[in-house]
Design a protein around this motif. Structure first.
Motif, PDB file in Angstrom:
ATOM      1  N   ILE A 174       0.846  -1.207   0.000  1.00 31.08           N
ATOM      2  CA  ILE A 174       0.000   0.000   0.000  1.00 31.08           C
ATOM      3  C   ILE A 174       0.880   1.256   0.000  1.00 31.08           C
ATOM      4  O   ILE A 174       0.638   2.215  -0.729  1.00 31.08           O
ATOM      5  N   LEU A 175       1.943   1.217   0.807  1.00 38.44           N
ATOM      6  CA  LEU A 175       2.821   2.392   0.890  1.00 38.44           C
ATOM      7  C   LEU A 175       3.593   2.618  -0.410  1.00 38.44           C
ATOM      8  O   LEU A 175       3.896   3.755  -0.778  1.00 38.44           O
ATOM      9  N   MET A 176       3.894   1.507  -1.084  1.00 35.77           N
ATOM     10  CA  MET A 176       4.632   1.658  -2.343  1.00 35.77           C
ATOM     11  C   MET A 176       3.791   2.473  -3.341  1.00 35.77           C
ATOM     12  O   MET A 176       4.298   3.371  -4.025  1.00 35.77           O
ATOM     13  N   ASP A 177       2.489   2.180  -3.417  1.00 32.17           N
ATOM     14  CA  ASP A 177       1.592   2.954  -4.301  1.00 32.17           C
ATOM     15  C   ASP A 177       1.586   4.427  -3.902  1.00 32.17           C
ATOM     16  O   ASP A 177       1.670   5.316  -4.742  1.00 32.17           O
ATOM     17  N   MET A 178       1.496   4.653  -2.590  1.00 30.62           N
ATOM     18  CA  MET A 178       1.438   6.036  -2.084  1.00 30.62           C
ATOM     19  C   MET A 178       2.696   6.807  -2.502  1.00 30.62           C
ATOM     20  O   MET A 178       2.629   7.941  -2.951  1.00 30.62           O
ATOM     21  N   LEU A 179       3.858   6.147  -2.325  1.00 28.46           N
ATOM     22  CA  LEU A 179       5.118   6.842  -2.637  1.00 28.46           C
ATOM     23  C   LEU A 179       5.261   7.053  -4.142  1.00 28.46           C
ATOM     24  O   LEU A 179       5.650   8.129  -4.594  1.00 28.46           O
ATOM     25  N   LEU A 180       4.952   6.001  -4.904  1.00 30.76           N
ATOM     26  CA  LEU A 180       5.110   6.117  -6.364  1.00 30.76           C
ATOM     27  C   LEU A 180       4.232   7.240  -6.914  1.00 30.76           C
ATOM     28  O   LEU A 180       4.686   8.076  -7.696  1.00 30.76           O
ATOM     29  N   ILE A 181       2.968   7.255  -6.487  1.00 25.00           N
ATOM     30  CA  ILE A 181       2.054   8.282  -7.009  1.00 25.00           C
ATOM     31  C   ILE A 181       2.401   9.641  -6.390  1.00 25.00           C
ATOM     32  O   ILE A 181       2.558  10.639  -7.086  1.00 25.00           O
ATOM     33  N   GLY A 182       2.526   9.658  -5.050  1.00 23.36           N
ATOM     34  CA  GLY A 182       2.702  10.918  -4.329  1.00 23.36           C
ATOM     35  C   GLY A 182       3.961  11.673  -4.751  1.00 23.36           C
ATOM     36  O   GLY A 182       3.895  12.843  -5.148  1.00 23.36           O
ATOM     37  N   VAL A 183       5.120  11.007  -4.690  1.00 26.58           N
ATOM     38  CA  VAL A 183       6.388  11.707  -4.971  1.00 26.58           C
ATOM     39  C   VAL A 183       6.411  12.223  -6.414  1.00 26.58           C
ATOM     40  O   VAL A 183       6.782  13.372  -6.673  1.00 26.58           O
ATOM     41  N   ASN A 184       5.958  11.385  -7.360  1.00 29.67           N
ATOM     42  CA  ASN A 184       6.057  11.789  -8.769  1.00 29.67           C
ATOM     43  C   ASN A 184       5.064  12.883  -9.156  1.00 29.67           C
ATOM     44  O   ASN A 184       5.407  13.792  -9.905  1.00 29.67           O
ATOM     45  N   THR A 185       3.836  12.799  -8.635  1.00 29.65           N
ATOM     46  CA  THR A 185       2.859  13.838  -9.006  1.00 29.65           C
ATOM     47  C   THR A 185       3.229  15.181  -8.376  1.00 29.65           C
ATOM     48  O   THR A 185       3.112  16.226  -9.015  1.00 29.65           O
ATOM     49  N   ILE A 186       3.705  15.141  -7.138  1.00 36.56           N
ATOM     50  CA  ILE A 186       4.061  16.406  -6.484  1.00 36.56           C
ATOM     51  C   ILE A 186       5.260  17.045  -7.185  1.00 36.56           C
ATOM     52  O   ILE A 186       5.281  18.256  -7.431  1.00 36.56           O
ATOM     53  N   SER A 187       6.265  16.228  -7.535  1.00 31.48           N
ATOM     54  CA  SER A 187       7.447  16.790  -8.218  1.00 31.48           C
ATOM     55  C   SER A 187       7.029  17.428  -9.535  1.00 31.48           C
ATOM     56  O   SER A 187       7.508  18.512  -9.900  1.00 31.48           O
ATOM     57  N   SER A 188       6.136  16.741 -10.255  1.00 28.17           N
ATOM     58  CA  SER A 188       5.696  17.273 -11.545  1.00 28.17           C
ATOM     59  C   SER A 188       4.951  18.601 -11.347  1.00 28.17           C
ATOM     60  O   SER A 188       5.239  19.599 -12.017  1.00 28.17           O
ATOM     61  N   SER A 189       4.020  18.626 -10.388  1.00 27.76           N
ATOM     62  CA  SER A 189       3.209  19.843 -10.206  1.00 27.76           C
ATOM     63  C   SER A 189       4.058  21.039  -9.807  1.00 27.76           C
ATOM     64  O   SER A 189       3.884  22.134 -10.354  1.00 27.76           O
ATOM     65  N   ILE A 190       4.975  20.832  -8.860  1.00 24.49           N
ATOM     66  CA  ILE A 190       5.752  21.984  -8.391  1.00 24.49           C
ATOM     67  C   ILE A 190       6.729  22.450  -9.488  1.00 24.49           C
ATOM     68  O   ILE A 190       6.980  23.647  -9.634  1.00 24.49           O
ATOM     69  N   SER A 191       7.230  21.504 -10.286  1.00 29.78           N
ATOM     70  CA  SER A 191       8.138  21.901 -11.381  1.00 29.78           C
ATOM     71  C   SER A 191       7.412  22.847 -12.336  1.00 29.78           C
ATOM     72  O   SER A 191       7.935  23.910 -12.696  1.00 29.78           O
TER      73      SER A 191
END
Ligand code: HEM
Length: 478
Positions: A281-298
């Motif tokens: 469950i945490l792997m999904d959270m990290l994969l989605i969370g880290v990548n979407t946030i990095s993309s949005s802030i960039s």
């Protein structure tokens, strides 16, 4: 039985062919290619059906009315198309019974979601000062390592990715991994190895999911990489989960413990998850969370750097806000920063990190006079929808003030839905908006941003990111 498989495989082949041609179109021509989704809609209208020679058809839509209609029929446990590669890795390679929140369906999804939903807000309040500290470290790092042109000599996206990873570490494990602090070498510590595994696993999943799915028939390099790095990620996350389980076990004999991370929320829950399930469950959270946030802030920093007038107005709003960690008022953050929230919304309208949403309905649906049978994969091109002139005036321009105008309420509620909608909407929206707000405030207080290069587009992958190195100038504010 065989018919079911045939249908499933056929749909996936069609989806694979679709993404392959869209990507190939974008790769081989700089012009708007025929295989660009928006060109397809221009040519065939708001409902485009892809006929699969062997399986179920796929239907593409981009009109907000139709998107709204699909969501209205999604039911209590909505189903989206799977990340097939990740699903197969889990069921066949790891023998796991089910996946994480993003990939699981039915009752298991409802169970996971009901546990996570109430926790995200609590954890955010708990860690807001920690998140602020990580953000300050990020701005300090930029200050220290800028080159003589006031730019990061390495790709800024990578540093933002590390910031997102450190911040998500706090929410997920109540740990600051300090990836931003030092240039950790692979393998030097678990956190750094986990970060690199996350990076490589993301790339491999994106490769497997785009284009023709050859990995289903033989071991392609992308599949090999996916298995290798997902294995690493899984065992490292599992190690952290085990540590927290042991810690809780020791402490719970002496005191009452309340959850301070997503992990401890699951460990302490009455449902009693197994360690390996928590890790999934945490792997999904990290994969989605880290990548979407990095993309949005960039893309947000890029847009702010390109639009000086908007930046000036934003600085007027946030220049003196929360200068000290203890003054951060998380409950009123959004209320205190209307222009910043409008900038975030506008940047996500232009580049939603997840540009396509999918649903598979359990009922037949009529879309624009076409009868679509239940079980059909419906792909909603939400990015295409939010970029249409019929939905937004001057749709390709970054105009945050549009969201603050009196007539903003006239925009169709489904014309820009970067976090999805309904029961399966993004569970991390609040976390993402808070993190993005905090970093934007801190960066703007320290630097004036400038951008002097060519336009940057989003990659056409499952999670979009800048298609070339992000080079923003961070000029000291005097
Ligand atoms: C700006 C950042 C983010 C954006 C734009 C975003 C966008 C999305 C979208 C579009 C979906 C699919 C919604 C649907 O199908 O209706 C989704 C689902 C999801 N997101 Fe996010 N997300 C972001 C940040 C995060 C963060 C920080 C986390 C983790 C804390 C997260 C975890 C998830 C999960 C677990 C799901 C699956 C939810 C479910 O199926 O029940 N996301 N996100």
């Amino acid at each position: 039985m065989f018919r079911n498989y045939l249908s499933e495989i056929g749909t996936q082949i069609t989806a694979g062919f679709l993404t392959f041609t869209v990507n190939a179109g974008a790769l081989f021509t700089n012009r708007k290619s025929y295989w660009n989704l928006s060109t397809l809609f221009d040519e065939y209208g708001p409902v485009v059906r892809f006929v699969s020679p062997v399986g179920s058809d796929i239907v593409l839509i981009n009109h907000p009315d139709l998107i709204q209609k699909v969501f209205s029929l999604e039911g209590d446990c909505p189903v989206r198309s799977n990340l097939e590669s990740l699903e197969r890795y889990r069921t066949e390679h790891k023998n796991h019974a089910y996946g994480g929140l993003y990939t699981v369906h039915g009752q298991e999804w409802a169970r996971q979601r009901s546990i996570m939903n109430p926790k995200t807000k609590e954890l955010l309040s708990h860690h807001v000062h920690g998140l602020y500290d990580i953000t300050e470290k990020f701005t300090q790092k930029i200050y220290n390592v800028r080159n003589y042109q006031d730019e990061m000599s390495k790709d800024l996206y990578k540093e933002l990715h590390k910031w997102a990873f450190d911040s998500m570490g706090l929410i997920t494990f109540a740990k600051n991994f300090c990836l931003l602090d030092t240039e950790l070498i692979y393998n030097q510590c678990d956190a750094s190895w986990m970060y690199h595994s996350l990076e490589h696993a993301t790339d491999a999943i994106i490769k497997c999911e785009s284009g023709l799915h050859f990995w289903k028939f033989f071991t392609t390099p992308a599949w090999y990489t996916l298995v290798k790095y997902c294995d690493n990620l899984d065992s490292l996350i599992g190690k952290f989960v085990l540590e927290i389980e042991n810690d809780i076990c020791t402490k719970s004999q002496q005191e009452n413990i309340s959850p301070n991370s997503l992990t401890s929320a699951m460990v302490l829950n009455d449902e009693k998850f197994k360690t390996e399930d928590i890790a999934t469950i945490l792997m999904d959270m990290l994969l989605i969370g880290v990548n979407t946030i990095s993309s949005s802030i960039s893309f947000l920093l890029y847009n702010i750097a390109k639009h000086q007038k908007a930046q000036k107005q934003l600085y007027q709003e946030v220049g003196n806000l929360y200068k000290d960690n203890m003054t951060v008022d998380i409950n009123n953050l959004k209320k205190n920063t209307p222009y910043l929230q409008a900038c975030i919304k506008e940047s996500l309208r232009l580049v939603p990190p997840i540009p396509l949403l999918t649903r598979v309905l359990s009922k037949n649906i009529t879309l624009d006079q076409y009868n679509i049978p239940r079980g059909t994969l419906i792909i909603m091109s939400t990015k295409d929808c939010s970029m249409k002139e019929s939905n937004f005036d001057e749709a390709d321009k970054f105009m945050p003030e549009r969201w603050l105008r009196e007539d903003a309420k006239d925009y169709h509620a489904f014309a820009s839905i970067p976090f999805g909608f309904g029961a399966r909407r993004c569970i991390g929206q609040n976390i993402a908006e808070t993190m993005i707000s905090l970093i934007t405030i801190k960066v703007l207080q320290k630097f004036k941003l400038e951008y002097h290069y060519g336009d940057i587009q989003a990659t056409k992958s499952f999670i979009a990111k800048p298609n070339k190195p992000l080079k923003i100038r961070f000029v000291d504010r005097i």
